[in-house]
Write a protein that holds these residues in place. Structure first.
Motif, PDB file in Angstrom:
ATOM      1  N   PRO A 160      -3.856  27.146  24.261  1.00 41.69           N
ATOM      2  CA  PRO A 160      -2.930  28.155  24.773  1.00 41.69           C
ATOM      3  C   PRO A 160      -2.224  27.744  26.053  1.00 41.69           C
ATOM      4  O   PRO A 160      -1.108  28.211  26.318  1.00 41.69           O
ATOM      5  CB  PRO A 160      -3.833  29.377  25.007  1.00 41.69           C
ATOM      6  N   ASP A 161      -2.844  26.860  26.837  1.00 38.90           N
ATOM      7  CA  ASP A 161      -2.292  26.473  28.134  1.00 38.90           C
ATOM      8  C   ASP A 161      -1.607  25.108  28.117  1.00 38.90           C
ATOM      9  O   ASP A 161      -1.161  24.630  29.158  1.00 38.90           O
ATOM     10  CB  ASP A 161      -3.401  26.465  29.190  1.00 38.90           C
ATOM     11  N   ASN A 162      -1.552  24.476  26.956  1.00 36.93           N
ATOM     12  CA  ASN A 162      -0.938  23.145  26.887  1.00 36.93           C
ATOM     13  C   ASN A 162      -0.248  22.999  25.549  1.00 36.93           C
ATOM     14  O   ASN A 162      -0.882  23.096  24.494  1.00 36.93           O
ATOM     15  CB  ASN A 162      -2.002  22.055  27.068  1.00 36.93           C
ATOM     16  N   ILE A 163       1.047  22.755  25.596  1.00 37.06           N
ATOM     17  CA  ILE A 163       1.825  22.630  24.361  1.00 37.06           C
ATOM     18  C   ILE A 163       1.452  21.374  23.584  1.00 37.06           C
ATOM     19  O   ILE A 163       1.819  21.217  22.425  1.00 37.06           O
ATOM     20  CB  ILE A 163       3.340  22.645  24.694  1.00 37.06           C
ATOM     21  N   HIS A 164       0.676  20.494  24.222  1.00 38.63           N
ATOM     22  CA  HIS A 164       0.217  19.258  23.583  1.00 38.63           C
ATOM     23  C   HIS A 164      -1.305  19.277  23.450  1.00 38.63           C
ATOM     24  O   HIS A 164      -2.010  18.621  24.210  1.00 38.63           O
ATOM     25  CB  HIS A 164       0.651  18.030  24.382  1.00 38.63           C
ATOM     26  N   PRO A 165      -1.847  20.031  22.503  1.00 40.54           N
ATOM     27  CA  PRO A 165      -3.301  20.048  22.331  1.00 40.54           C
ATOM     28  C   PRO A 165      -3.814  18.671  21.943  1.00 40.54           C
ATOM     29  O   PRO A 165      -3.133  17.909  21.246  1.00 40.54           O
ATOM     30  CB  PRO A 165      -3.508  21.064  21.199  1.00 40.54           C
ATOM     31  N   GLY A 174       0.840  -1.200   0.000  1.00 39.93           N
ATOM     32  CA  GLY A 174       0.000   0.000   0.000  1.00 39.93           C
ATOM     33  C   GLY A 174       0.862   1.231   0.000  1.00 39.93           C
ATOM     34  O   GLY A 174       1.843   1.314  -0.747  1.00 39.93           O
ATOM     35  N   ASP A 175       0.535   2.197   0.845  1.00 39.99           N
ATOM     36  CA  ASP A 175       1.314   3.431   0.933  1.00 39.99           C
ATOM     37  C   ASP A 175       1.951   3.536   2.312  1.00 39.99           C
ATOM     38  O   ASP A 175       1.282   3.334   3.336  1.00 39.99           O
ATOM     39  CB  ASP A 175       0.439   4.658   0.676  1.00 39.99           C
ATOM     40  N   VAL A 176       3.230   3.883   2.328  1.00 37.72           N
ATOM     41  CA  VAL A 176       4.009   3.957   3.563  1.00 37.72           C
ATOM     42  C   VAL A 176       4.474   5.387   3.775  1.00 37.72           C
ATOM     43  O   VAL A 176       5.042   6.010   2.863  1.00 37.72           O
ATOM     44  CB  VAL A 176       5.228   3.011   3.511  1.00 37.72           C
ATOM     45  N   TYR A 177       4.220   5.896   4.980  1.00 36.36           N
ATOM     46  CA  TYR A 177       4.647   7.244   5.353  1.00 36.36           C
ATOM     47  C   TYR A 177       5.562   7.168   6.571  1.00 36.36           C
ATOM     48  O   TYR A 177       5.303   6.409   7.503  1.00 36.36           O
ATOM     49  CB  TYR A 177       3.446   8.130   5.679  1.00 36.36           C
ATOM     50  N   LEU A 178       6.615   7.972   6.522  1.00 38.94           N
ATOM     51  CA  LEU A 178       7.494   8.145   7.672  1.00 38.94           C
ATOM     52  C   LEU A 178       7.006   9.337   8.465  1.00 38.94           C
ATOM     53  O   LEU A 178       6.943  10.460   7.949  1.00 38.94           O
ATOM     54  CB  LEU A 178       8.933   8.363   7.207  1.00 38.94           C
ATOM     55  N   ALA A 179       6.618   9.114   9.725  1.00 37.40           N
ATOM     56  CA  ALA A 179       6.148  10.182  10.612  1.00 37.40           C
ATOM     57  C   ALA A 179       7.239  10.473  11.632  1.00 37.40           C
ATOM     58  O   ALA A 179       7.642   9.584  12.384  1.00 37.40           O
ATOM     59  CB  ALA A 179       4.857   9.761  11.316  1.00 37.40           C
ATOM     60  N   SER A 180       7.704  11.723  11.667  1.00 39.40           N
ATOM     61  CA  SER A 180       8.830  12.041  12.540  1.00 39.40           C
ATOM     62  C   SER A 180       8.624  13.415  13.164  1.00 39.40           C
ATOM     63  O   SER A 180       7.747  14.178  12.785  1.00 39.40           O
ATOM     64  CB  SER A 180      10.143  11.999  11.748  1.00 39.40           C
ATOM     65  N   GLY A 181       9.465  13.708  14.165  1.00 34.10           N
ATOM     66  CA  GLY A 181       9.393  14.979  14.848  1.00 34.10           C
ATOM     67  C   GLY A 181       9.480  14.809  16.346  1.00 34.10           C
ATOM     68  O   GLY A 181      10.124  13.877  16.842  1.00 34.10           O
ATOM     69  N   GLN A 182       8.787  15.702  17.081  1.00 35.04           N
ATOM     70  CA  GLN A 182       8.879  15.642  18.531  1.00 35.04           C
ATOM     71  C   GLN A 182       7.541  15.264  19.136  1.00 35.04           C
ATOM     72  O   GLN A 182       6.781  14.491  18.536  1.00 35.04           O
ATOM     73  CB  GLN A 182       9.480  16.922  19.094  1.00 35.04           C
ATOM     74  N   SER A 183       7.226  15.761  20.333  1.00 32.93           N
ATOM     75  CA  SER A 183       6.164  15.162  21.137  1.00 32.93           C
ATOM     76  C   SER A 183       4.784  15.231  20.518  1.00 32.93           C
ATOM     77  O   SER A 183       3.964  14.336  20.747  1.00 32.93           O
ATOM     78  CB  SER A 183       6.137  15.813  22.521  1.00 32.93           C
ATOM     79  N   ASN A 184       4.472  16.260  19.726  1.00 33.53           N
ATOM     80  CA  ASN A 184       3.139  16.308  19.142  1.00 33.53           C
ATOM     81  C   ASN A 184       2.959  15.293  18.027  1.00 33.53           C
ATOM     82  O   ASN A 184       1.819  14.966  17.680  1.00 33.53           O
ATOM     83  CB  ASN A 184       2.811  17.722  18.661  1.00 33.53           C
ATOM     84  N   MET A 185       4.046  14.771  17.471  1.00 35.49           N
ATOM     85  CA  MET A 185       3.945  13.623  16.570  1.00 35.49           C
ATOM     86  C   MET A 185       3.937  12.327  17.376  1.00 35.49           C
ATOM     87  O   MET A 185       3.212  11.383  17.052  1.00 35.49           O
ATOM     88  CB  MET A 185       5.095  13.612  15.568  1.00 35.49           C
ATOM     89  N   GLU A 186       4.706  12.278  18.432  1.00 37.09           N
ATOM     90  CA  GLU A 186       4.759  11.079  19.272  1.00 37.09           C
ATOM     91  C   GLU A 186       3.476  10.910  20.086  1.00 37.09           C
ATOM     92  O   GLU A 186       3.143   9.794  20.500  1.00 37.09           O
ATOM     93  CB  GLU A 186       5.963  11.187  20.206  1.00 37.09           C
ATOM     94  N   PHE A 187       2.746  11.986  20.320  1.00 37.26           N
ATOM     95  CA  PHE A 187       1.516  12.031  21.108  1.00 37.26           C
ATOM     96  C   PHE A 187       0.582  10.890  20.724  1.00 37.26           C
ATOM     97  O   PHE A 187       0.172  10.752  19.577  1.00 37.26           O
ATOM     98  CB  PHE A 187       0.842  13.378  20.862  1.00 37.26           C
ATOM     99  N   GLU A 188       0.214  10.068  21.709  1.00 32.10           N
ATOM    100  CA  GLU A 188      -0.502   8.826  21.431  1.00 32.10           C
ATOM    101  C   GLU A 188      -2.004   9.044  21.295  1.00 32.10           C
ATOM    102  O   GLU A 188      -2.597   9.932  21.910  1.00 32.10           O
ATOM    103  CB  GLU A 188      -0.222   7.808  22.529  1.00 32.10           C
ATOM    104  N   LEU A 189      -2.623   8.172  20.520  1.00 31.65           N
ATOM    105  CA  LEU A 189      -4.065   8.222  20.313  1.00 31.65           C
ATOM    106  C   LEU A 189      -4.821   8.145  21.636  1.00 31.65           C
ATOM    107  O   LEU A 189      -5.885   8.755  21.786  1.00 31.65           O
ATOM    108  CB  LEU A 189      -4.486   7.078  19.384  1.00 31.65           C
ATOM    109  N   ALA A 190      -4.284   7.427  22.601  1.00 27.18           N
ATOM    110  CA  ALA A 190      -4.948   7.285  23.896  1.00 27.18           C
ATOM    111  C   ALA A 190      -5.104   8.608  24.629  1.00 27.18           C
ATOM    112  O   ALA A 190      -5.916   8.715  25.555  1.00 27.18           O
ATOM    113  CB  ALA A 190      -4.183   6.297  24.771  1.00 27.18           C
ATOM    114  N   LYS A 191      -4.336   9.631  24.231  1.00 28.66           N
ATOM    115  CA  LYS A 191      -4.410  10.937  24.889  1.00 28.66           C
ATOM    116  C   LYS A 191      -5.179  11.961  24.058  1.00 28.66           C
ATOM    117  O   LYS A 191      -5.365  13.096  24.501  1.00 28.66           O
ATOM    118  CB  LYS A 191      -2.995  11.463  25.154  1.00 28.66           C
ATOM    119  N   ALA A 192      -5.625  11.573  22.884  1.00 25.48           N
ATOM    120  CA  ALA A 192      -6.285  12.512  21.984  1.00 25.48           C
ATOM    121  C   ALA A 192      -7.726  12.758  22.418  1.00 25.48           C
ATOM    122  O   ALA A 192      -8.291  12.046  23.247  1.00 25.48           O
ATOM    123  CB  ALA A 192      -6.250  11.978  20.555  1.00 25.48           C
TER     124      ALA A 192
END
Length: 641
Positions: A511-516, A106-124
Motif C-alpha cells: 500500500p505504501d510503495n507502488i513497486h512491491p 526454446g520459448d521466447v516471450y516479449l516482456a513489456s510495460g512500465q516500472s513494475n516490469m522493468e523492476f530488477e531482480l536485485a530489488k526483489a
C-alpha cells in the motif's frame, strides 16, 4: 574473412565513374550470440547487407537464400525447429561470414510495460538468495535499452543476450525471471525474455500512430516544442548552480552532517516540496538539507520522533552529527525516525538530511502534517520550511517525458523487433493511465494494442498475459469513484479476447510503495496462466471470476466461475470487500457469505439493491475472496454507472 558481430557501414570508393556502397553484414541483437529462438514455428531471421547482395543463411544444416533490398535489409524463413542447442548459425554474402554462437531454441516471450516490469531482480524480495541461485544459463534475457524515435526505426538500440548467472541475473526483470524459471521447470526448454519496458510509461507510447490515432507530424512537432522548453529549464538550473562551483558533474558527497558545519553558502528552500519546482529542474544527485530544532530540557531528556515526510529517493538523516535513520530507494515512503535522548540536548539541535535523488522528482516532499517533531508524550510541532539547502554532487538529466508521448517507444523499442517469432507477450502496465480521464479509455486502447501487436508480429492468436494493478494507496479515490479500480476493470475487459489471461495481484502489493518487491507471486501467477493459455494444461490458473447477479428483496446473489477450485476466504475471517447500492447509487459496506458457487450480499439500509461492487478501491485490503487454490478474485462491479 570471418567477422563476429560486424557493425557499421563501410563506404568503399572504387575507380569507376560510380560509387559502390558496401555494407557489413549485420543482424538484430535478438539473433546474436546466446540468443533464444522460438521453437516449433517457422524461423524468421533478417538483417542487413549490401543492397542487391546475395545472402546465404545456415542454421543446423538448413539453408535459405535472400537478396538484400535497396535499403540493405534481407529476410529468410527457415523450417520450424525443435527445442535444443546450443547451435551456431551463419550468414554469408560470399565475401564475409558472420557466425553467432551458443544459440538455443526454446520459448521466447516479449516482456513489456512500465516500472513494475522493468523492476530488477536485485530489488526483489530475497534478492540475494534469488541471485545466488540464478545458475540456469538456459534462462536468458535481452534488455532493450530505453529509447525513443519520432519515426519507426529499423534497428534496435545496442543490446545483447545474457544467460542467467549470479553475475548477470540481478539486472533481469524480476517478474519475467520468476515467470521464466517456472516455465523452464515445466517445459524443460530454454526460455528467452525480450525485456522491452520503460518505467513510468503510458500505454500510448507503445502503440503505432494509427492505433494511437495521432498524426506523426504532430508528434514530431510536440517533441520539438518540449525539447526546446526543457533546454530552457536546464539552462536556468545551470545558472542557479553557479553559486556552488564544482558541484555539477563532479563534486563530492560533502560533510554537512556535523552540527557545526559551515552553513554560509546554504540557501533557503521550501519544505515540503520537490526542488524541481523551486529552480532546480532536472537536477539529480546528492543534496543536503539542514534545519534547527529548539528543545526544552524535558523534551530532550525524553527523546523525540522526527517526522520527515517523503524523501525522493534515499536519505541518511543526522541529528547533532549522529546518524538516526536511513531509507534507501523509497521515493514515496514516509520517514519517521526515533531520536534517543543521548543524541539530544537542551536548546538548539541540528537536523541534517543527506538526500540522494536517482531521477525525476527530488527532495523532501509529501504532506505538511508528515513533517514534525514529537516529544515522548506525543505532542507535535510542525517541521515545515523554509529549511537550508545545498547541492553537493549533482548532474543535470533532462526529464524523460518521451515515455508519455504516443508512438515514441513503439517506434524505437517494438517496431525493430517485428516480425520476430514469439511464444507469448507478458504485459505489466497501467499505473500511469490510472487517472480520472484515462482509466476508462484504457479498455479500448489495451484491446487495440493487443490487436496491433498480434497483427504486426504475424501471430493473430499470440497469447497475451497481463498483470492487473496491485493494491496501492495512490490517494485518488473519491466518493465519485476510483481511477485505480476503473483501470483494473479496463484491464480485465481484455479477457473477452482469445488467448488472454490476467494475474490478479490485489493481495500482494504494498500500500505504501507502488513497486512491491514480491515479484515471485506475480511471476508464478503469470506462469499458471501460461501453462493453461499457452501450453493447454488443465489446472487452476485464475481466482473467482464474477459471472452474474440476481436481486431478491434486500439480497444480492452473485454467481462465479471459481476457476475449478471452491470459493474460499483468505485469512479465515469474515468475507469482506463488498458494497451494495440501491437506485440512489449510494454504496454501503455490505456483509457477505458463500453459498456453494455463489455469494449472497446484503447491507443495512439498502432494502432494494440494484448494484454490487467488490474490491472497488485503489487499496482493497478487505477484499479477501479467493478460491481453495489461494488465487484472489478480481475486483468487479455489476453496474455500469
Amino acid at each position: 574473412m570471418n567477422v563476429r558481430h560486424a557493425l557499421g557501414i563501410v563506404v568503399l570508393l572504387v575507380s569507376t565513374p560510380s560509387m559502390a556502397v558496401h555494407v557489413n553484414l549485420d543482424v538484430p541483437p535478438m539473433f546474436g550470440d546466446h540468443a533464444v529462438l522460438q521453437r516449433d514455428m517457422p524461423m524468421r531471421l533478417w538483417g542487413w547487407a549490401t543492397p542487391g547482395g546475395k545472402v546465404i543463411v545456415t542454421f543446423d544444416s538448413h539453408q535459405a537464400r535472400a537478396t538484400a533490398a535497396a535499403n540493405g535489409r534481407w529476410q529468410v524463413t527457415l523450417p520450424s525447429h525443435a527445442a535444443g542447442g546450443p547451435y551456431a548459425w551463419q550468414v554469408s554474402d560470399g565475401k564475409q561470414t558472420v557466425t553467432f554462437q551458443d544459440v538455443l531454441v526454446g520459448d521466447v516471450y516479449l516482456a513489456s510495460g512500465q516500472s513494475n516490469m522493468e523492476f530488477e531482480l536485485a530489488k526483489a524480495r530475497d534478492s540475494a538468495v534469488e541471485i545466488a541461485h540464478a545458475t540456469d544459463g538456459a534462462i536468458r534475457e535481452l534488455k532493450v535499452p530505453n529509447a525513443w524515435s519520432v519515426k519507426p526505426s529499423a534497428r534496435l538500440p545496442g543490446s545483447a543476450w545474457a544467460p542467467a548467472s549470479p553475475a548477470t541475473a540481478g539486472t533481469f526483470s524480476a517478474v519475467a525471471y520468476f515467470f521464466a524459471r517456472e516455465i523452464r521447470a515445466d517445459q524443460h526448454v530454454a526460455v528467452g525474455i525480450i525485456n522491452s519496458s520503460w518505467g513510468g510509461s503510458r500505454i500510448e507510447p507503445w502503440m503505432d500512430a494509427a492505433t494511437a490515432q495521432v498524426n506523426p507530424s504532430a508528434v514530431a512537432a510536440r517533441v520539438a516544442r518540449e525539447d526546446a522548453a526543457e533546454a530552457q529549464l536546464v539552462d536556468s538550473t545551470r545558472r542557479n548552480l553557479q553559486r556552488w562551483p564544482g558541484v555539477l558533474d563532479a563534486g563530492s558527497d560533502g560533510d554537512y552532517a556535523r552540527s557545526d558545519a559551515d552553513e554560509h553558502d546554504f540557501v533557503p528552500i521550501r519544505v515540503p516540496d520537490f526542488w524541481e519546482s523551486q529552480g532546480y529542474v532536472d537536477m539529480d544527485g546528492v543534496v543536503w538539507y539542514r534545519t534547527h530544532v529548539a528543545l526544552s530540557p524535558e523534551d530532550a531528556a525524553g527523546g523525540i520522533t522526527l517526522g520527515l515526510g517523503m524523501i525522493d529517493d534515499s536519505d541518511t538523516t543526522y541529528v547533532n552529527g549522529v546518524a538516526v535513520g536511513q531509507t534507501v530507494d523509497a521515493w514515496n515512503g514516509v520517514r519517521a525516525y526515533r531520536v534517543p535522548a543521548n543524541v539530544l540536548h537542551e536548546g538548539d539541535n541540528v537536523v541534517a538530511v543527506k538526500v540522494t535523488d536517482l531521477g525525476a522528482g527530488g527532495g523532501i516532499h509529501g504532506e505538511s502534517g508528515q513533517l514534525f517533531v514529537a516529544n515522548a508524550k506525543g505532542t507535535r510541532r510542525p517541521l515545515t520550511g523554509p529549511w537550508l539547502f545545498r547541492p553537493s554532487r549533482v548532474a543535470l538529466v533532462p526529464a524523460q517525458t518521451k515515455n508519455q508521448i504516443p508512438t515514441l517507444l513503439y517506434n524505437a523499442m517494438i517496431h525493430p523487433l517485428l516480425p520476430v517469432a514469439l511464444r507469448g507477450v507478458l504485459w505489466y502496465q497501467g499505473e500511469q493511465n490510472a487517472t480520472d480521464d484515462l482509466a476508462f479509455r484504457y479498455r479500448n486502447q489495451f484491446a487495440a494494442l493487443i490487436k496491433q501487436w498480434r497483427n504486426q508480429l504475424q501471430q493473430p492468436a499470440l497469447p497475451f498475459l497481463f498483470v492487473q494493478l496491485a493494491n496501492f494507496k495512490r490517494g485518488t479515490d473519491t466518493q465519485a469513484g476510483s481511477p485505480w479500480a476503473m483501470l483494473r476493470e479496463s484491464q480485465a475487459s481484455a479477457l473477452t479476447q482469445p488467448a488472454t489471461a490476467q494475474a490478479v495481484t490485489i493481495d500482494v502489493g504494498n500500500p505504501d510503495n507502488i513497486h512491491p518487491n514480491d515479484k515471485q507471486t506475480v511471476g508464478h501467477r503469470l506462469a499458471l496462466a501460461a501453462r493453461h493459455v499457452v501450453y493447454g494444461q488443465s489446472l487452476v490458473f485464475h481466482g473467482p471470476a464474477y459471472v452474474s447477479v440476481t436481486f431478491h428483496g434486500s439480497l444480492a446473489r452473485l454467481s462465479f466461475d471459481d476457476g475449478g477450485s471452491a470459493l474460499a476466504i483468505r485469512g479465515n475471517t469474515a468475507l469482506g470487500g463488498f458494497t451494495l447500492a440501491g437506485p440512489d447509487r449510494d454504496f454501503h459496506p455490505a456483509t457477505a457469505h458463500i453459498e456453494g458457487h455463489a455469494i449472497v450480499v446484503q447491507a443495512q439500509g439498502v432494502t432494494a439493491p440494484t448494484a454490487v461492487r467488490y474490491g472497488w478501491s485503489e487499496n482493497p485490503v478487505d477484499a479477501n475472496l479467493i478460491n481453495a487454490a489461494g488465487l484472489p478474485a478480481s475486483p468487479f462491479r455489476t453496474d455500469s454507472w
